[in-house]
Design an enzyme around this catalytic site. Structure first.
Site, PDB file in Angstrom:
ATOM      1  N   GLU A  99      34.415  25.183  36.724  1.00 53.34           N
ATOM      2  CA  GLU A  99      35.088  24.560  35.741  1.00 53.34           C
ATOM      3  C   GLU A  99      36.239  25.696  35.386  1.00 53.34           C
ATOM      4  OE1 GLU A  99      31.616  22.787  33.038  1.00 53.34           O
ATOM      5  OE2 GLU A  99      31.702  24.946  32.930  1.00 53.34           O
ATOM      6  N   CYS A 115      41.840  30.020  31.798  1.00 54.40           N
ATOM      7  CA  CYS A 115      40.522  30.934  32.046  1.00 54.40           C
ATOM      8  C   CYS A 115      40.203  30.052  33.459  1.00 54.40           C
ATOM      9  CB  CYS A 115      39.778  30.806  30.856  1.00 54.40           C
ATOM     10  SG  CYS A 115      37.981  31.640  31.517  1.00 54.40           S
ATOM     11  N   CYS A 156      27.408  32.538  40.043  1.00 54.29           N
ATOM     12  CA  CYS A 156      27.464  34.046  39.923  1.00 54.29           C
ATOM     13  C   CYS A 156      26.576  34.752  40.300  1.00 54.29           C
ATOM     14  CB  CYS A 156      28.013  34.301  38.478  1.00 54.29           C
ATOM     15  SG  CYS A 156      28.392  36.095  38.434  1.00 54.29           S
ATOM     16  N   CYS A 165      23.253  38.221  34.677  1.00 60.35           N
ATOM     17  CA  CYS A 165      23.593  38.605  33.299  1.00 60.35           C
ATOM     18  C   CYS A 165      22.733  37.498  32.482  1.00 60.35           C
ATOM     19  CB  CYS A 165      24.812  38.764  32.838  1.00 60.35           C
ATOM     20  SG  CYS A 165      25.698  39.967  33.645  1.00 60.35           S
ATOM     21  N   CYS A 221      24.392  34.915  30.059  1.00 59.60           N
ATOM     22  CA  CYS A 221      25.585  34.109  30.423  1.00 59.60           C
ATOM     23  C   CYS A 221      25.080  32.708  31.249  1.00 59.60           C
ATOM     24  CB  CYS A 221      26.296  34.934  31.463  1.00 59.60           C
ATOM     25  SG  CYS A 221      27.897  34.104  32.258  1.00 59.60           S
ATOM     26  N   CYS A 257      33.422  31.611  26.115  1.00 58.71           N
ATOM     27  CA  CYS A 257      32.451  32.716  26.960  1.00 58.71           C
ATOM     28  C   CYS A 257      31.205  32.591  27.300  1.00 58.71           C
ATOM     29  CB  CYS A 257      32.914  34.149  26.320  1.00 58.71           C
ATOM     30  SG  CYS A 257      34.432  34.594  25.852  1.00 58.71           S
TER      31      CYS A 257
END
Ligand code: SAH
Length: 359
Positions: free
Chosen positions: A87, A100, A107, A111, A114, A331
């Site tokens: 995205e 962004c 990833c 975390c 997230c 975020c």
């Protein structure tokens, strides 16, 4: 096959074969000044246009485009060659726009709060896959009369685990799209080797560090890579970055109710900010909801109190405006439709593997 934004001028010259040399410039202008498709390049003969479209394919296939209720945030979902999905978010302001970008599909940093981390790592993006996100967002911004003024590497993935390709994409932004280094920000979870590599690069881009906790105990839990690169090592790398660059570093801090929003957290965080010269700036992000993290964000009142507390302790802080939560574009919400691992317990004690350029 080279995709169009992976291609160098030489690659384009090769595709063009016997065509006159100025055609290379025309293609380059189409790609980087107009950000259009080969079919739109009417200054080229039709045959050449279709040959270019075929031999320099796009890296991104549009899947969906979501627009926030106020129309100011646009999220693009793309499919890559191997079927992976990523995205990109375009944020429109009154007279300019910020893109962004994602640097990886998924990833590996894990975390827990997230959504990208919850979904896990698939692969690094190529230079062309990164650059094309900006080209397409630039085109979309132009449709509503906005110029892309800033690029932030805050989409999916950990840019400093893919430092080499990320860097080459930065060179394209700077050299071909004409963005100055001060308008480019790379955000990292705190991969020390990546920060050190970046400090050696010739352009002083802004560095944002996703800190979220100011003591190792809490940070080991929230940001598992901290077990490999603890806060002291991270702060040393930040100091060295500052010594090499005339830039301020910012610390990102997603505010999680009762977890990292206590008075003690503010005191510890302010102390870390004061350790850097110039002092680090704090960006407070009200925690955005993600499917795999049960804890809630701090109240807006607490976010502002926390900011005031930091300021009183000598650390500058701003509260980041949340955008696009209703389209999962804020975020930490980018998951490209991947299923997430629902995790409610504390993580196991081994840090995540950090796939990097060097293996
Ligand atoms: N991997 C890089 C780039 C991603 S930037 C990094 O971690 O810096 C995305 C930012 O959003 C990071 O600061 C990340 O910590 C933050 N974030 C992640 N999940 C969030 C959430 N649920 N709410 C608010 N911010 C979040």
């Amino acid at each position: 096959m080279t995709t169009r934004y992976d291609a160098t001028r030489d690659d384009i010259a090769e595709v063009l074969g016997d065509a006159p040399r100025y055609r290379v410039d025309q293609v380059w202008q189409g790609l980087y000044q107009h950000c259009t498709e080969p079919g739109d390049w009417t200054n080229l003969p039709l045959g050449l246009r279709s040959e270019l479209a075929e031999r320099l394919p796009a890296a991104l296939t549009p899947v969906t485009e979501s627009v926030s209720d106020d129309g100011d945030t646009v999220k693009f979902l793309w499919e890559l060659d191997g079927g992976e999905r990523i995205e990109t978010v375009l944020m429109l302001y009154r007279d300019r726009a910020t893109v962004c970008v994602s640097s990886q599909a998924g990833c590996a940093m894990a975390c827990g709060f997230c959504a990208t981390g919850q979904a896990g790592f698939t692969r690094h993006l190529t230079v062309g896959e990164i650059v094309e996100q900006i080209a397409r967002a630039t085109r979309r911004a132009a449709d509503v009369d906005r110029r892309v003024s800033n690029v932030v590497y805050m989409g999916m993935g950990e840019p400093m685990a893919n430092e080499e390709r990320v860097w080459r994409s930065v060179e394209r932004l700077h050299g071909e799209f004409g963005l100055s280094a001060r308008h480019i920000t790379i955000s990292t979870v705190g991969l020390v080797p990546g920060i050190r590599a970046l400090a050696e690069r010739p352009l002083p881009v802004n560095l944002a560090v996703s800190l979220h906790a100011a003591n190792d105990d809490l940070r080991d839990d929230l940001v598992p890579i901290n077990r490999r690169y603890p806060i002291d090592d991270l702060l040393d790398a930040c100091s060295d970055y500052l010594a090499a660059r005339n830039r301020r570093i910012s610390f990102e801090w997603a505010m999680i109710d009762g977890v990292n929003d206590r008075d003690l957290d503010a005191a510890e965080l302010a102390a870390l900010c004061r350790r850097l010269r110039p002092r680090a700036h704090v960006n407070l992000i009200p925690l955005n909801p993600t499917p795999g993290y049960p804890t809630t964000g701090s109240s807006l009142r607490r976010v502002h109190e926390f900011r005031d507390l930091l300021e009183s302790l000598g650390a500058n802080a701003t509260v980041r405006q949340n955008r696009g939560t209703e389209i999962d574009a804020a975020c930490g919400q980018l998951a490209a439709g991947q299923p997430v691992r629902i995790e409610t317990t504390r993580r196991a004690s081994s840090p995540p593997d950090a796939p990097s350029d060097t293996g």
